[in-house]
Motif scaffolding. Sequence first.
Motif, PDB file in Angstrom:
ATOM      1  N   ALA A 185       5.774  -9.697   9.689  1.00  0.00           N
ATOM      2  CA  ALA A 185       5.181  -8.737   8.764  1.00  0.00           C
ATOM      3  C   ALA A 185       3.682  -8.958   8.659  1.00  0.00           C
ATOM      4  O   ALA A 185       3.189 -10.079   8.803  1.00  0.00           O
ATOM      5  CB  ALA A 185       5.837  -8.860   7.388  1.00  0.00           C
ATOM      6  N   THR A 186       2.969  -7.883   8.401  1.00  0.00           N
ATOM      7  CA  THR A 186       1.525  -7.971   8.238  1.00  0.00           C
ATOM      8  C   THR A 186       1.054  -6.838   7.331  1.00  0.00           C
ATOM      9  O   THR A 186       1.794  -5.879   7.068  1.00  0.00           O
ATOM     10  CB  THR A 186       0.808  -7.893   9.593  1.00  0.00           C
ATOM     11  OG1 THR A 186      -0.578  -8.209   9.422  1.00  0.00           O
ATOM     12  CG2 THR A 186       0.933  -6.509  10.209  1.00  0.00           C
ATOM     13  N   THR A 187      -0.176  -6.950   6.844  1.00  0.00           N
ATOM     14  CA  THR A 187      -0.783  -5.910   6.010  1.00  0.00           C
ATOM     15  C   THR A 187      -2.135  -5.531   6.599  1.00  0.00           C
ATOM     16  O   THR A 187      -2.902  -6.392   7.029  1.00  0.00           O
ATOM     17  CB  THR A 187      -0.980  -6.395   4.560  1.00  0.00           C
ATOM     18  OG1 THR A 187       0.293  -6.725   3.993  1.00  0.00           O
ATOM     19  CG2 THR A 187      -1.619  -5.305   3.716  1.00  0.00           C
ATOM     20  N   THR A 243       6.767   0.293  11.087  1.00  0.00           N
ATOM     21  CA  THR A 243       7.577  -0.622  11.891  1.00  0.00           C
ATOM     22  C   THR A 243       7.453  -0.205  13.344  1.00  0.00           C
ATOM     23  O   THR A 243       7.630   0.971  13.675  1.00  0.00           O
ATOM     24  CB  THR A 243       9.059  -0.585  11.482  1.00  0.00           C
ATOM     25  OG1 THR A 243       9.185  -0.967  10.115  1.00  0.00           O
ATOM     26  CG2 THR A 243       9.874  -1.557  12.338  1.00  0.00           C
ATOM     27  N   VAL A 294       6.958  -5.652  14.761  1.00  0.00           N
ATOM     28  CA  VAL A 294       5.966  -5.863  13.712  1.00  0.00           C
ATOM     29  C   VAL A 294       6.153  -4.775  12.671  1.00  0.00           C
ATOM     30  O   VAL A 294       6.232  -3.587  13.008  1.00  0.00           O
ATOM     31  CB  VAL A 294       4.532  -5.815  14.271  1.00  0.00           C
ATOM     32  CG1 VAL A 294       3.517  -5.990  13.142  1.00  0.00           C
ATOM     33  CG2 VAL A 294       4.326  -6.885  15.337  1.00  0.00           C
ATOM     34  N   SER A 295       6.239  -5.175  11.428  1.00  0.00           N
ATOM     35  CA  SER A 295       6.342  -4.212  10.336  1.00  0.00           C
ATOM     36  C   SER A 295       5.347  -4.600   9.252  1.00  0.00           C
ATOM     37  O   SER A 295       4.783  -5.692   9.268  1.00  0.00           O
ATOM     38  CB  SER A 295       7.762  -4.165   9.772  1.00  0.00           C
ATOM     39  OG  SER A 295       8.127  -5.430   9.240  1.00  0.00           O
ATOM     40  N   GLY A 296       5.129  -3.707   8.320  1.00  0.00           N
ATOM     41  CA  GLY A 296       4.187  -4.034   7.263  1.00  0.00           C
ATOM     42  C   GLY A 296       3.773  -2.833   6.451  1.00  0.00           C
ATOM     43  O   GLY A 296       4.448  -1.797   6.432  1.00  0.00           O
ATOM     44  N   THR A 297       2.607  -2.979   5.806  1.00  0.00           N
ATOM     45  CA  THR A 297       2.086  -1.960   4.908  1.00  0.00           C
ATOM     46  C   THR A 297       0.616  -1.708   5.199  1.00  0.00           C
ATOM     47  O   THR A 297      -0.140  -2.646   5.468  1.00  0.00           O
ATOM     48  CB  THR A 297       2.238  -2.415   3.441  1.00  0.00           C
ATOM     49  OG1 THR A 297       3.615  -2.698   3.174  1.00  0.00           O
ATOM     50  CG2 THR A 297       1.765  -1.328   2.484  1.00  0.00           C
ATOM     51  N   LYS A 324       4.253   2.426   4.823  1.00  0.00           N
ATOM     52  CA  LYS A 324       5.024   1.465   5.603  1.00  0.00           C
ATOM     53  C   LYS A 324       4.960   1.796   7.095  1.00  0.00           C
ATOM     54  O   LYS A 324       4.753   2.940   7.490  1.00  0.00           O
ATOM     55  CB  LYS A 324       6.484   1.462   5.151  1.00  0.00           C
ATOM     56  CG  LYS A 324       6.685   1.212   3.656  1.00  0.00           C
ATOM     57  CD  LYS A 324       6.178  -0.151   3.237  1.00  0.00           C
ATOM     58  CE  LYS A 324       6.456  -0.400   1.755  1.00  0.00           C
ATOM     59  NZ  LYS A 324       5.928  -1.707   1.307  1.00  0.00           N
TER      60      LYS A 324
END
Length: 528
Positions: free
Chosen positions: A346-348, A313, A278-281, A311
């Motif tokens: 991806a998620t925020t 990850t 899972v990655s994102g901002t 960021k």
Amino acid sequence: MTCFQPLPALLLLAQLANAEFSLKDDGKYFTIDCDSKPPVVVQVNKASGNLQSILVKGTQLQTNPRGSHINSGFGKSTVTAKQSGDDHILVTVDSPLVTHYYAFKKGEPDVFMATWAADCPHPGEMRFIARLDSDVLDKGNLDRPGDDASGKAIESKDIFIQKDGRTTSKYYSGVPFIDDAIHGSRGSGIGAYFAIGSYESSSGGPFFRDINSQTAGDTEEIYFYMFSGHAQMEPFRKNQLHGPYALCFTAGPPPRMPAMGWMKDLGLKGWVSERGRVSGTATGRIPGVPYTVYLSNRSAQYWTRVTPDGKFTTTAIKPGSYRIYLMRGELPVADGDIAVGTDAIATTLADPGLPAYLWRLGLPDGTPSGFRNADKMTDMHPSDKRLAPWGPVTFAIRDRIPSNLTEFPAAQWGDVNAGNRIVFKLADKEIKDRDLEIGITVSQYGSRPMVRVNDQWSNRDPGAPPSYDSRSITFGIYRGYGKVFTYRIPKSAFKVGTNTLVIDNRSGSGAGKFLSNAFVFDYIGLRD
């Protein structure tokens, strides 16, 4: 129990002179020569599964006859061993408690391990204990000493006070999981360390901590805690493989994190190879405040730091449905559900920010950071002579966010410093109904803040917050079931000019002094 008898000197010299990666069975022990630098030769007891001998550079570290093992020992076990090719050896311990694995790789001075458990072994904890020679590892844990064998016991026979007023305990050796990749002890020219490959099956989240080491007489004990009830807020994760992890041996300094991915080919019960990320901002962050992303479900837990540009990850994680949290400091401020497969997703996440305060002591971040003695709470008992007085104090508000926060105590005990006061001024136009917020990180014995304003108004009992049946503050843990208490104060309680807020404790239990009912402050704020 079968006690280890040291290898004869001539046999030892022969092994060191003719070292090669090998597995030998003499009927009582499996002997593994790692063919490594430094040279490491290990013996596993075939009846108990314990590590019964650990020779490093020809020096015997495993002098304690109890050996090294899970909890108090595996008990009578079925122990098997096999060599794969010329570079891998796997020893499997099938015990009444767990299925435990010792793995060895040619040229590596490490005992690689993993532990599969259907349930939590009695008595409610699971840990691997390396019981090594304290005369050899005579420098101990240099980063966080865990010496509990000297001084006078002042609490439960596991916290001690020294003649100079310092307090010591094995509990103060702990490091939050998120910061605890490698820990151990050393001597002159030799070191022993646990390297933690994964905390995914452990419990407690990124900021949980437990005992890493202690010096107990002639034994230097080094721990890898996979679960304990010490200030624990999560259940044991059942039917999971814990680890991998490794007991590493060096010429003294800590090792680099050894690669453990090769263990996927060993056929370990519960090993999951197919994973996702899972990655994102993270948006809305408060400048200068650390943020963490945390994922959790009944089977696993993961975390990763948010970088300065927002960021993040994760590491490779097992597929499943997770609750994902954005944590400001150690406080969850946003959460949601996320389904993880074997691909990257991806998620925020967004920090909702802070409301407006007329004044505020501390930042709502799940920690007592900045308050008096907060920087030492994980290292020493609150009675330690190195700490500043706990009060009670009278704190004058001169700025909306005071910079002299160290003048207000991080914790408040019913028997020690109840009745801390905050003095603040109000102008005529500021007199109105207001909300007072007191955030706490942990409650001891159900303690909660009770407030009085100008001796004109006091709050009703809000009821006991959640708390665990365990000590926390005295053995270096300020985290628990955090809670924000909101008190609606009528304008009739205030006056133009100087106002006085008194904070007391409410609880009907506790064992007195620093074991009386207590709480740790996260922040105190009067809403605008």
